[in-house]
Design a protein around this motif. Structure first.
Motif, PDB file in Angstrom:
ATOM      1  N   GLN A 119      12.458   7.779   6.021  1.00  0.00           N
ATOM      2  CA  GLN A 119      13.508   6.911   6.327  1.00  0.00           C
ATOM      3  C   GLN A 119      14.519   7.421   7.172  1.00  0.00           C
ATOM      4  N   PHE A 120      15.090   6.503   8.134  1.00  0.00           N
ATOM      5  CA  PHE A 120      16.039   7.347   8.950  1.00  0.00           C
ATOM      6  C   PHE A 120      17.242   5.967   8.788  1.00  0.00           C
ATOM      7  N   ARG A 121      18.503   6.562   8.697  1.00  0.00           N
ATOM      8  CA  ARG A 121      19.599   5.466   8.741  1.00  0.00           C
ATOM      9  C   ARG A 121      20.488   6.221   9.673  1.00  0.00           C
ATOM     10  N   ASP A 122      21.010   5.466  10.621  1.00  0.00           N
ATOM     11  CA  ASP A 122      22.164   6.032  11.902  1.00  0.00           C
ATOM     12  C   ASP A 122      23.132   4.946  11.934  1.00  0.00           C
ATOM     13  N   ILE A 123      24.141   5.481  12.007  1.00  0.00           N
ATOM     14  CA  ILE A 123      25.340   4.532  12.084  1.00  0.00           C
ATOM     15  C   ILE A 123      26.245   5.053  13.114  1.00  0.00           C
TER      16      ILE A 123
ATOM     17  N   SER B 127       5.982  -4.018  11.361  1.00  0.00           N
ATOM     18  CA  SER B 127       4.534  -4.140  11.629  1.00  0.00           C
ATOM     19  C   SER B 127       3.914  -3.331  10.417  1.00  0.00           C
ATOM     20  N   GLY B 128       2.423  -3.359  10.502  1.00  0.00           N
ATOM     21  CA  GLY B 128       1.928  -2.520   9.617  1.00  0.00           C
ATOM     22  C   GLY B 128       0.367  -2.815   9.481  1.00  0.00           C
ATOM     23  N   ASN B 129      -0.408  -2.183   8.897  1.00  0.00           N
ATOM     24  CA  ASN B 129      -1.614  -2.500   8.489  1.00  0.00           C
ATOM     25  C   ASN B 129      -2.149  -1.969   7.143  1.00  0.00           C
ATOM     26  N   GLN B 130      -3.394  -1.659   6.620  1.00  0.00           N
ATOM     27  CA  GLN B 130      -3.767  -1.183   5.607  1.00  0.00           C
ATOM     28  C   GLN B 130      -3.466   0.055   5.308  1.00  0.00           C
ATOM     29  N   ASN B 131      -2.817   1.076   6.287  1.00  0.00           N
ATOM     30  CA  ASN B 131      -2.746   2.378   6.218  1.00  0.00           C
ATOM     31  C   ASN B 131      -1.302   2.797   6.590  1.00  0.00           C
TER      32      ASN B 131
ATOM     33  N   SER C  99       9.054   4.023   7.463  1.00  0.00           N
ATOM     34  CA  SER C  99       7.706   4.094   7.855  1.00  0.00           C
ATOM     35  C   SER C  99       7.065   4.635   6.418  1.00  0.00           C
ATOM     36  N   VAL C 100       6.061   3.890   6.002  1.00  0.00           N
ATOM     37  CA  VAL C 100       5.353   4.395   4.819  1.00  0.00           C
ATOM     38  C   VAL C 100       3.746   4.603   5.176  1.00  0.00           C
ATOM     39  N   TYR C 101       3.238   5.760   5.111  1.00  0.00           N
ATOM     40  CA  TYR C 101       1.939   6.339   5.575  1.00  0.00           C
ATOM     41  C   TYR C 101       0.956   6.350   4.116  1.00  0.00           C
ATOM     42  N   ALA C 102       0.004   5.896   4.277  1.00  0.00           N
ATOM     43  CA  ALA C 102      -1.220   5.961   3.238  1.00  0.00           C
ATOM     44  C   ALA C 102      -1.914   7.204   3.342  1.00  0.00           C
ATOM     45  N   VAL C 103      -1.496   8.354   2.763  1.00  0.00           N
ATOM     46  CA  VAL C 103      -2.378   9.681   3.047  1.00  0.00           C
ATOM     47  C   VAL C 103      -3.534   9.727   2.370  1.00  0.00           C
ATOM     48  N   SER C 104      -3.809   8.962   1.264  1.00  0.00           N
ATOM     49  CA  SER C 104      -4.759   8.794   0.712  1.00  0.00           C
ATOM     50  C   SER C 104      -4.897   7.582  -0.199  1.00  0.00           C
ATOM     51  N   ALA C 105      -5.723   7.276  -1.187  1.00  0.00           N
ATOM     52  CA  ALA C 105      -5.920   6.270  -1.938  1.00  0.00           C
ATOM     53  C   ALA C 105      -4.751   5.913  -3.011  1.00  0.00           C
TER      54      ALA C 105
END
Length: 426
Positions: A220-224, A171-175, A207-213
C-alpha cells in the motif's frame, strides 16, 4: 466559393497581420484539441491576438475543435471544426490540412496557427470588430501596445481559476489486483506579470499479489502533497518568487516534510521569446523540516535542515527540431556531502529531409537520501518496491531515429480497419 471564404483565403495568401484596434468585446474562443500534446497552446495564444481564449466552451463565442488522424506513412491529417456559439449559433465551418512526416514541431505549430487564423476571420468579420480589422505587410509586435481584453474587462474572479477532480483505476487477474485512486484540488492565477499556483494532491495505491494458493502479499502507498508558489516577472530577464510545500509519503518514510524556499531567476533570453528559445538560471534556498515514520540511517526521527538549489535550463524549438536540456544541483548547508546532481534532456533533430534523430535521458548522482529507513529492506520490499531504497545514482537513456522516403503524396488517411482507440482524460 463564397465571398467570405475568398476573403479568408486572400488574407492567408498575403500573410496578413490581423490586428484589432478596439480593445474591448473581442470574441471568446475555446480551443479543444483531441491530442493536447500536438497543440502548443502557449504559442497559439501568443500568435493570435485578435480573439480572447477562454477556459470553457460555455464561455465562448466560437469553439475550435482540432482533430488529428495519423496516416500509415507517419503524416497527420488535421481537421479543425469552427463551431459558432451564442450569437453565432448555427454557423460552422471546417478546414483541413496535412502535416507531412518530415515536418518539425515548430513547422507544425506555425501551420496550426495559420489555419486557426483563417477559420476565425469569417467570425471576426461578422462581429462588431469587423471595422477594426486591418491588413498589413509589415509585422509589428503588438504585445507592448495592446493590452489583452482580460485586462480591460472586469473579472469577478480576478483571474483565478479553480479545479477539483478525482479518478480511480482498477485492474487485476487471478494472481494480482491493483487499485489506484487519485484526487486533487488546484487553483491558479496567471497574468502577464505574475503566476500563483496552489495545489493539493492525494494518491492511494494498493496492490495484492497471490504468492501461493494460501498466501498473499499486500503493498500500500498513500501520498499527500500540498504546494503553493508565487512568482513575479520584474523585467524581460528577471523574476522572483517564493514557494512552500508539505508532503506525507509512506514510500519515502515521511510522516511530514515541509519547506519554504524564496527563489530568483535570470533569463538570458527575453521572456517574450520563451515559445521558441529559453535559457534560464534559477536559485532557491530555504528551511526544510522532516519528520520520519521510522528511524533513518542517520539515526534521526526528526530534523530541520536548510537546503539550496541551483538550476539551469535551456530549451529551443527551431525549424530543424527541438532541444531541451537541464542541470540541477542541490545540497543541505549543514553537510555539503549530502547533495544531489542531475542532468536531463532530449533532442529531436531533423538532420536532412526525411531523416530524424532523437535521443534523451537523465542521470542523477544521489547523496541526499536522509529519509531512508535504518531497518534493512526485506526481499518483498525490494521486489514490490514498497519503500524507497538507498541508491547512489539512477539513470534513463533513450535513443532512436526514423527515415521516411518514397512517394511525396502522403495526404490520404484510410478510415477502414482501424483498431480501437480510446483514453481517459480527467
Amino acid at each position: 466559393m463564397s465571398r467570405n471564404i475568398f476573403y479568408s483565403l486572400l488574407l492567408v495568401t498575403l500573410f496578413p497581420i490581423v490586428s484589432v484596434a478596439q480593445k474591448n468585446n473581442k470574441l471568446g474562443v475555446f480551443m479543444d484539441c483531441k491530442w493536447e500534446w500536438l497543440c502548443d497552446f502557449n504559442y497559439v495564444r501568443q500568435e493570435i491576438k485578435m480573439v480572447d481564449f477562454v477556459r470553457d466552451r460555455f464561455l465562448a463565442d466560437v469553439h475550435v475543435l482540432v482533430n488529428t488522424e495519423f496516416s500509415g506513412g507517419g503524416g497527420e491529417q488535421n481537421t479543425i471544426a469552427f463551431i459558432g456559439l451564442k450569437s453565432f449559433s448555427g454557423k460552422s465551418d471546417t478546414l483541413r490540412y496535412f502535416n507531412n512526416p518530415t515536418m518539425t514541431d515548430d513547422e507544425k505549430r506555425k501551420q496550426l496557427v495559420k489555419y486557426v487564423k483563417l477559420g476565425l476571420v469569417s467570425y471576426v468579420a461578422k462581429s462588431g470588430l469587423a471595422e477594426d480589422l486591418q491588413i498589413s505587410y509589415v509585422s509589428k509586435d503588438t504585445t507592448a501596445s495592446m493590452e489583452t481584453a482580460e485586462q480591460q474587462q472586469k473579472d469577478k474572479w480576478n483571474f483565478w481559476q479553480l479545479r477539483v477532480g478525482a479518478s480511480g483505476f482498477f485492474s487485476g487477474n487471478q494472481n494480482f489486483k491493483n487499485e489506484n485512486i487519485n484526487s486533487y484540488i488546484s487553483s491558479t492565477r496567471e497574468t502577464n506579470a505574475s503566476r500563483t499556483n496552489i495545489n493539493v494532491d492525494m494518491q492511494f495505491r494498493k496492490s495484492v499479489y497471490a504468492v501461493s494458493a494460501t498466501e498473499k502479499e499486500t503493498v500500500q502507498f498513500r501520498d499527500i502533497g500540498v504546494e503553493a508558489i508565487y512568482v513575479k516577472k520584474l523585467s524581460e530577464h528577471w523574476g522572483v518568487g517564493i514557494g512552500g510545500d508539505a508532503m506525507h509519503s509512506l514510500f519515502q518514510n515521511l510522516d511530514l516534510r515541509t519547506s519554504v524556499r524564496p527563489r530568483v531567476e535570470y533569463s538570458i533570453t527575453p521572456y517574450s521569446k520563451f515559445n521558441s528559445e529559453r535559457i534560464i538560471v534559477r536559485y532557491l534556498v530555504g528551511p526544510e523540516l522532516s519528520m520520519y515514520g521510522d528511524t533513518t540511517i542517520y539515526y534521526k526521527i526528526k530534523e530541520l535542515q536548510v537546503k539550496h538549489s541551483l538550476q539551469a535550463i535551456a530549451s529551443f524549438t527551431k525549424p530543424w527540431g527541438t532541444v531541451n536540456v537541464g542541470g540541477f544541483y542541490s545540497n543541505y548547508l549543514s553537510d555539503f556531502k549530502q547533495n544531489n546532481l542531475s542532468f536531463s534532456g532530449g533532442i529531436n533533430w531533423r538532420i536532412f529531409k526525411g531523416f530524424t534523430f532523437g535521443a534523451g535521458g537523465s542521470y542523477s548522482i544521489i547523496r541526499d537520501q536522509i529519509n531512508i529507513k535504518k531497518e534493512d529492506a526485506s526481499a518483498a520490499d525490494v521486489l514490490t518496491q514498497r519503500r524507497a531504497l538507498l541508491s547512489g545514482y539512477d539513470y534513463f537513456v533513450g535513443v532512436g531515429f526514423s527515415y521516411t522516403f518514397g512517394s511525396i503524396f502522403n495526404n490520404a488517411v484510410f478510415p477502414g480497419f482501424r483498431g480501437l482507440s480510446w483514453g481517459l482524460n480527467f
